[in-house]
Structures are given as structure tokens and as C-alpha cells.
Design a protein around this motif. Structure first.
Motif, mmCIF file in Angstrom:
data_model
loop_
_atom_site.group_PDB
_atom_site.id
_atom_site.type_symbol
_atom_site.label_atom_id
_atom_site.label_comp_id
_atom_site.label_asym_id
_atom_site.label_seq_id
_atom_site.Cartn_x
_atom_site.Cartn_y
_atom_site.Cartn_z
ATOM 1 N N ASP A 14 -19.872 -51.650 -28.052
ATOM 2 C CA ASP A 14 -20.125 -52.507 -26.908
ATOM 3 C C ASP A 14 -19.984 -53.965 -27.328
ATOM 4 O O ASP A 14 -20.662 -54.410 -28.269
ATOM 5 N N PRO A 15 -19.121 -54.743 -26.680
ATOM 6 C CA PRO A 15 -18.875 -56.123 -27.107
ATOM 7 C C PRO A 15 -20.128 -57.002 -27.115
ATOM 8 O O PRO A 15 -20.299 -57.828 -28.015
ATOM 9 N N GLU A 16 -21.006 -56.821 -26.129
ATOM 10 C CA GLU A 16 -22.205 -57.656 -26.079
ATOM 11 C C GLU A 16 -23.137 -57.358 -27.248
ATOM 12 O O GLU A 16 -23.691 -58.276 -27.877
ATOM 13 N N LYS A 17 -23.311 -56.086 -27.555
ATOM 14 C CA LYS A 17 -24.142 -55.731 -28.690
ATOM 15 C C LYS A 17 -23.520 -56.206 -30.001
ATOM 16 O O LYS A 17 -24.213 -56.713 -30.891
ATOM 17 N N LEU A 18 -22.206 -56.063 -30.092
ATOM 18 C CA LEU A 18 -21.510 -56.498 -31.296
ATOM 19 C C LEU A 18 -21.677 -57.999 -31.497
ATOM 20 O O LEU A 18 -21.926 -58.466 -32.623
ATOM 21 N N LEU A 19 -21.576 -58.763 -30.433
ATOM 22 C CA LEU A 19 -21.758 -60.208 -30.533
ATOM 23 C C LEU A 19 -23.162 -60.559 -30.994
ATOM 24 O O LEU A 19 -23.353 -61.451 -31.839
ATOM 25 N N SER A 20 -24.160 -59.864 -30.481
ATOM 26 C CA SER A 20 -25.534 -60.141 -30.890
ATOM 27 C C SER A 20 -25.754 -59.817 -32.365
ATOM 28 O O SER A 20 -26.498 -60.520 -33.066
ATOM 29 N N VAL A 21 -25.102 -58.759 -32.862
ATOM 30 C CA VAL A 21 -25.210 -58.410 -34.281
ATOM 31 C C VAL A 21 -24.573 -59.494 -35.148
ATOM 32 O O VAL A 21 -25.146 -59.912 -36.168
ATOM 33 N N LEU A 22 -23.402 -59.978 -34.751
ATOM 34 C CA LEU A 22 -22.728 -61.034 -35.512
ATOM 35 C C LEU A 22 -23.576 -62.300 -35.560
ATOM 36 O O LEU A 22 -23.674 -62.954 -36.605
ATOM 37 N N GLU A 23 -24.175 -62.656 -34.435
ATOM 38 C CA GLU A 23 -25.018 -63.853 -34.394
ATOM 39 C C GLU A 23 -26.268 -63.680 -35.246
ATOM 40 O O GLU A 23 -26.683 -64.580 -35.975
ATOM 41 N N LYS A 24 -26.857 -62.496 -35.190
ATOM 42 C CA LYS A 24 -28.101 -62.240 -35.929
ATOM 43 C C LYS A 24 -27.895 -62.300 -37.432
ATOM 44 O O LYS A 24 -28.756 -62.815 -38.159
ATOM 45 N N TYR A 25 -26.741 -61.811 -37.916
ATOM 46 C CA TYR A 25 -26.537 -61.690 -39.356
ATOM 47 C C TYR A 25 -25.652 -62.794 -39.948
ATOM 48 O O TYR A 25 -25.170 -62.655 -41.072
ATOM 49 N N GLY A 26 -25.471 -63.858 -39.207
ATOM 50 C CA GLY A 26 -24.865 -65.050 -39.794
ATOM 51 C C GLY A 26 -23.376 -64.991 -40.024
ATOM 52 O O GLY A 26 -22.863 -65.636 -40.951
ATOM 53 N N CYS A 27 -22.638 -64.261 -39.217
ATOM 54 C CA CYS A 27 -21.184 -64.247 -39.341
ATOM 55 C C CYS A 27 -20.626 -65.576 -38.810
ATOM 56 O O CYS A 27 -21.240 -66.225 -37.965
ATOM 57 N N TYR A 28 -19.461 -65.977 -39.313
ATOM 58 C CA TYR A 28 -18.930 -67.288 -38.958
ATOM 59 C C TYR A 28 -17.409 -67.307 -39.050
ATOM 60 O O TYR A 28 -16.808 -66.464 -39.700
ATOM 61 N N CYS A 29 -16.806 -68.292 -38.374
ATOM 62 C CA CYS A 29 -15.361 -68.485 -38.410
ATOM 63 C C CYS A 29 -15.026 -69.668 -39.314
ATOM 64 O O CYS A 29 -15.793 -70.622 -39.410
ATOM 65 N N LYS A 30 -13.862 -69.592 -39.955
ATOM 66 C CA LYS A 30 -13.424 -70.668 -40.832
ATOM 67 C C LYS A 30 -11.907 -70.768 -40.790
ATOM 68 O O LYS A 30 -11.219 -69.755 -40.738
ATOM 69 N N ALA A 31 -11.403 -72.009 -40.804
ATOM 70 C CA ALA A 31 -9.963 -72.257 -40.796
ATOM 71 C C ALA A 31 -9.479 -72.538 -42.219
ATOM 72 O O ALA A 31 -10.184 -73.159 -43.023
ATOM 73 N N GLU A 114 -25.816 -48.152 -39.838
ATOM 74 C CA GLU A 114 -27.098 -47.486 -39.677
ATOM 75 C C GLU A 114 -27.448 -47.205 -38.219
ATOM 76 O O GLU A 114 -28.234 -46.285 -37.936
ATOM 77 N N THR A 115 -26.857 -47.946 -37.290
ATOM 78 C CA THR A 115 -27.253 -47.831 -35.881
ATOM 79 C C THR A 115 -26.139 -47.321 -34.966
ATOM 80 O O THR A 115 -26.421 -46.935 -33.827
ATOM 81 N N GLU A 116 -24.901 -47.325 -35.444
ATOM 82 C CA GLU A 116 -23.765 -46.924 -34.617
ATOM 83 C C GLU A 116 -22.961 -45.833 -35.327
ATOM 84 O O GLU A 116 -22.100 -46.123 -36.160
ATOM 85 N N PRO A 117 -23.229 -44.557 -35.026
ATOM 86 C CA PRO A 117 -22.469 -43.481 -35.680
ATOM 87 C C PRO A 117 -20.961 -43.610 -35.496
ATOM 88 O O PRO A 117 -20.187 -43.270 -36.396
#
Length: 215
Positions: A14-31, A114-117
Motif C-alpha cells: 500500500d503506497p500510503e503505508k509504504l510512505l509512512s514507513v520511509l518517513e519513520k525510518y529516515g529514508c532520504y533522496c540525494k542527487a 517483519e510486517t508484510e509477508p
């Protein structure tokens, strides 16, 4: 998010859940600019990178004779097979032209496992694909004519335009064939209409036809 879910690992999430996971665990974009190093054996980062724009090259770690192994295109990942390992990253990954990368932390990937089989099974499938890919690499390194080895190598790089990272000697060593035989193989593939050579750059004109002819 559209580019992320194009990748097979994330396509069923689910895109919304995936986005929340990325935000929670400090993922980031870089050029990155052309030639910039994205990952190397000296890297301390343990997460994965997903190409958002541009492309990257993967080469052997020998900086004096860096042989091109493959290209990573938009929505493709690097670093995913090295997760959960204390061993150093085995290759050099560099930007080819300007490149933007989404860095995904190991913590985020661990949480998804751990949460998404569905993600876990996709990850196992990805590793299985990498094993098959390596088996194909072993195939062209250990048998067949010079033309066959070169054809399978070029087809496995993942791009229709290929630029050698170093001298012809590096490719000769990688394929375990003499330089003279390698030059003749390039000439044969060119004469057969499968590639076009311009200096160190090659354009694959008929990938599937080349594979059918030389497998």
C-alpha cells in the motif's frame, strides 16, 4: 512513490503505508553528478538505493582495471543483496550522468519484512533472481566461443547503450579471452548487425537476435 512501486519488491504494498514507513525510518533522496560514487567496498551504509532518475554503473572494485558488470536503471535497486551481512560491499556503483537516488535504510526494509509477508516473499524472489543472474555470468566466463561470451556479457548489462569503464584489457580479463580474440569478437558482432561500436561505446541493435545466434 510511483517509481518505487514499479520495483518488484514494493509493487504489492500500500503506497500510503509504504510512505509512512520511509518517513519513520529516515529514508532520504540525494542527487549525484556524473561519476560520483554511490557505493563501494569502503561504504559504511547498510541500506539499499533505488534509482529515481538517471542510471548507475556497477564495476569490479579494482580501480586500476574496473570492468563493467551491469547498469542499474530507473526504479532498480542496488545494495539489497548485501543487507544483513557484515561483509563489505563487493562492487563499485557510480552515477552515469546526473542521478537521483532514494536511500532506503536497513531498518525500513527489516520492518517491511517483519510486517508484510508479500514483501518478504518478493525479497526471496529477488535473491533467487540474483542467483540465476550470477549463474549466467559464470556461464559466459567459463565456456563458449569469444563471440558467445561477449554477446552474453553485453546482453546482461541491462542497457542498450554500453560504455566500457576502462581499457579493453579489463574486459579481456573478465571474459578470460585474449585481446586479439576479443577484438575479433567485436568485429564479428558488428558485421552480423547486432552491435554498433563508437570508441568505447556500444549500441545493442538486436539484443534478442544476438542471444539467439550465440547461445
Amino acid at each position: 512513490m510511483k517509481l518505487l512501486i514499479k520495483n518488484q519488491l514494493f509493487s504489492e504494498l500500500d503506497p500510503e503505508k509504504l510512505l509512512s514507513v520511509l518517513e519513520k525510518y529516515g529514508c532520504y533522496c540525494k542527487a549525484y553528478s556524473d561519476g560520483s560514487l554511490l557505493r563501494s567496498p569502503a561504504s559504511q551504509e547498510r541500506g539499499a538505493g533505488l534509482i529515481l532518475s538517471g542510471r548507475a554503473s556497477v564495476t569490479t572494485p579494482n580501480t586500476a582495471h574496473a570492468a563493467l558488470l551491469r547498469y542499474i536503471e530507473q526504479s532498480e535497486l542496488y545494495g539489497i543483496a548485501n543487507l544483513f551481512s557484515e561483509e563489505a560491499y563487493v562492487s563499485m556503483v557510480r552515477a552515469v550522468g546526473d542521478c537521483r537516488v532514494l536511500h532506503i535504510t536497513e531498518s525500513a526494509i527489516r520492518y517491511l519484512m517483519e510486517t508484510e509477508p508479500r514483501f518478504l516473499y518478493r525479497y526471496l524472489g529477488f535473491l533467487s533472481d540474483r542467483i540465476r543472474y550470477l549463474n549466467r555470468k559464470i556461464g559466459y566466463l567459463t565456456g563458449g566461443s569469444a563471440e558467445q561470451r561477449l554477446a552474453i556479457y553485453l546482453a546482461s548489462l541491462g542497457g542498450d547503450t554500453v560504455r566500457l569503464q576502462d581499457s579493453i584489457s579489463s574486459l579481456s580479463e573478465l571474459l578470460d579471452i585474449g585481446r586479439a580474440s576479443l577484438y575479433r569478437a567485436f568485429d564479428q558482432l558488428t558485421a552480423d548487425g547486432y552491435i554498433r561500436k563508437e570508441g568505447r561505446s556500444f549500441t545493442l541493435l538486436d539484443r534478442e537476435g544476438m542471444l539467439r545466434a550465440y547461445r
